[in-house]
Design an enzyme around this catalytic site. Structure first.
Site: not given
Ligand code: NCD
Ligand code: ZN
Length: 366
Positions: A35, A37-39, A63, A121, A196, A241, A269, A273, A285
Site C-alpha cells: 500500500h 502513494h507515490l503521487r 488516488n 481500490k 491500514h 486516515l 500507506d 504531502h 491526512a
Molecule cells: C492517503 C493520501 O494522502 O493519499 N492519506 C492518508 O491519510 N492515509 C489516503 C489514504 O490512504 O487514506
Molecule cells: Zn493510503
C-alpha cells in the site's frame, strides 16, 4: 531467515534457534509494500527512490487527480514510476484501478488480462485524500465486483464509513458491520484486503475470514496511539486516515502483525504531502514514512521479541495472498542508530516533505 547475534556474529554463522530477541542484524527476503502513494510529477520524482530502495514491489494507490480508472492511464503511470526510479534499483510497481460509481466491468477484466491491474481500490466517496470520485453505494459497483470475482482480482478497501454522524474514531468498526460484512456475502468469490487496519475489531474481522481477507498494517499505527496526535499541542505529522486509535487497538495491531497468522502483511500507506500542506489550519491526512519504514517495522518486531516473524509479515504473506512468488534477493537490517533524514526535498517545488519519526527510539538501520 538469518538472524545475527549482538556479539557481532556474521549472518552466515547466525545463532541457532531459539532466536535471541536482541539480535544485532536480520537478513530476510527483500520485502514488498502492499500500500503506497507515490503521487505524480515533482512529488513522484522526489519520493519514488525511497520506496524503491526498501521494497522489491509495491501496490501503487490510484488516488491521483484525476484518479487512475483506465487501463491506458495505469500503463502510462507505471511508465512514469519506472522512469522516476534510479536505474540501479530493481523495483516493480503493481497497479490498481480506482473504482468509481458505474465502474466498467470490461475495463477491469481487460486490464487484469493484460497484466496491468493487480487489484482495484475502493474508496468510499470523501473518506480520505483525493477520494471525491469514490464510490457512493456498493450497488453502483456490483457489476465491476462480479467481474473481479471472475477474474480473480482482489479488492483493496479503505475501510471507513463517511457518515459525518459517525464519530471519526468509530468509522472503521462501523464499516466492518455496515459495509464489509454484506459485501463478503454478496460477492462470495471476492478476495479483499482491509487496508491500514487501526482497530482490534479490524484485526478480529480479518481473522474471522481466513482465505478471503487479508489486512495490511502501517509502521505508524504500530508506533503510536491517538494521544501522540495531541501531545503538547496539535501535531499534524501524526495525522493520517484512518486516524490512530486508543492504546488497546495499537496493542492488537502489534499482536496481529507479529503473530503466526499469514493474513496480515506489510503496507506502509506512505502518503507524502509537502510540509506546508500539513502544517496549516486544515492540514492534509497522510504520513510519509518511506525512508524509515523497514527500520520502524524491525524496531517493533524486536520490541515484541518476534524478529523471527518479520520476514513472514514483510516478504512472504503478501505475495502468498496475491499468488505471486516471494522475492529471491536478501536484505539485511542492522541494530544501529537510525540513519535517515528528517525531511526530503522537492527541489522543483522549492518545498520539503517531513519524514515520519516515532516518539520512541528506532535503533535499526537499512
Ligand atoms: C492517503 C493520501 O494522502 O493519499 N492519506 C492518508 O491519510 N492515509 C489516503 C489514504 O490512504 O487514506
Ligand atoms: Zn493510503
Amino acid at each position: 531467515i538469518n538472524i545475527g547475534a549482538r556479539s557481532g556474529a556474521s549472518v552466515e554463522s547466525a545463532m541457532p534457534s531459539p532466536i535471541a530477541p536482541s539480535a544485532a542484524s536480520i537478513t530476510i527476503r527483500r520485502p514488498d509494500d502492499w500500500h503506497v502513494h507515490l503521487r505524480d510529477g515533482h512529488l513522484l520524482a522526489a519520493c519514488a527512490v525511497h520506496t524503491a530502495r526498501q521494497f522489491g514491489r509495491a501496490i501503487i494507490m490510484p488516488n491521483l487527480v484525476p484518479p487512475v480508472t483506465k487501463v491506458a492511464e495505469a500503463s502510462a503511470y507505471r511508465e512514469r514510476i519506472r522512469a522516476a526510479v534510479p536505474k540501479d534499483l530493481r523495483f516493480e510497481p503493481l497497479m490498481t484501478c480506482y473504482l468509481t460509481d458505474g465502474a466498467d466491468p470490461a475495463e477491469l477484466t481487460r486490464g487484469k488480462a493484460e497484466g496491468v491491474w493487480v487489484a482495484a481500490k475502493l474508496y468510499p466517496a470523501h473518506a480520505t485524500t483525493n477520494s471525491a470520485h469514490g464510490v457512493t453505494s456498493m450497488d453502483r459497483v456490483a457489476k465491476g465486483l462480479e467481474a473481479m470475482e471472475k477474474a480473480g482480482m482482489p479488492l483493496l478497501v479503505h475501510g471507513e464509513v463517511t457518515d459525518p454522524d459517525v464519530d471519526i474514531f468509530d468509522r472503521e468498526a462501523v464499516f466492518l458491520d455496515k459495509v464489509l460484512a454484506p459485501l463478503l456475502k454478496r460477492h462470495p468469490g471476492l478476495k479483499i484486503v482491509l487496508e491500514h487496519i487501526t482497530t482490534r475489531e479490524g484485526v478480529a474481522f480479518v481473522e474471522a475470514h481466513p482465505g478471503r481477507l487479508g489486512g495490511t498494517i502501517t509502521p505508524h499505527h504500530l508506533s503510536y496511539n491517538r494521544n501522540a496526535i495531541f501531545k503538547g499541542g496539535i501535531r499534524p505529522h501524526f495525522y493520517c486516515l484512518p486516524i490512530a486509535k486508543r492504546e488497546e487497538h495499537r496493542l492488537a495491531l502489534r499482536r496481529a502483525a507479529t503473530s503466526d497468522s499469514t493474513q496480515f502483511f506489510l503496507g506502509t500507506d506512505t502518503a507524502p504531502h509537502t510540509t506546508d500542506t500539513k502544517e496549516c489550519a486544515c492540514g492534509c491526512a497522510g504520513v510519509f514514512n518511506a525512508p524509515v519504514a523497514m527500520q520502524v517495522y524491525a524496531q517493533i518486531f524486536a520490541e515484541e521479541g518476534k524478529l523471527d516473524r518479520l520476514e513472514a509479515f514483510a516478504s512472504l504473506n503478501g505475495p502468498a495472498f496475491y499468488g505471486l512468488p516471494p522475492n529471491e534477493e536478501r536484505v539485511t537490517l542492522r541494530a544501529a542508530t537510525l540513519d535517515a533524514p528528517d525531511h526530503i526535498d522537492v527541489p522543483a517545488l522549492a518545498k520539503i516533505i517531513t519524514v515520519f519519526r516515532p516518539d520512541t527510539p528506532v535503533d535499526w538501520s537499512f
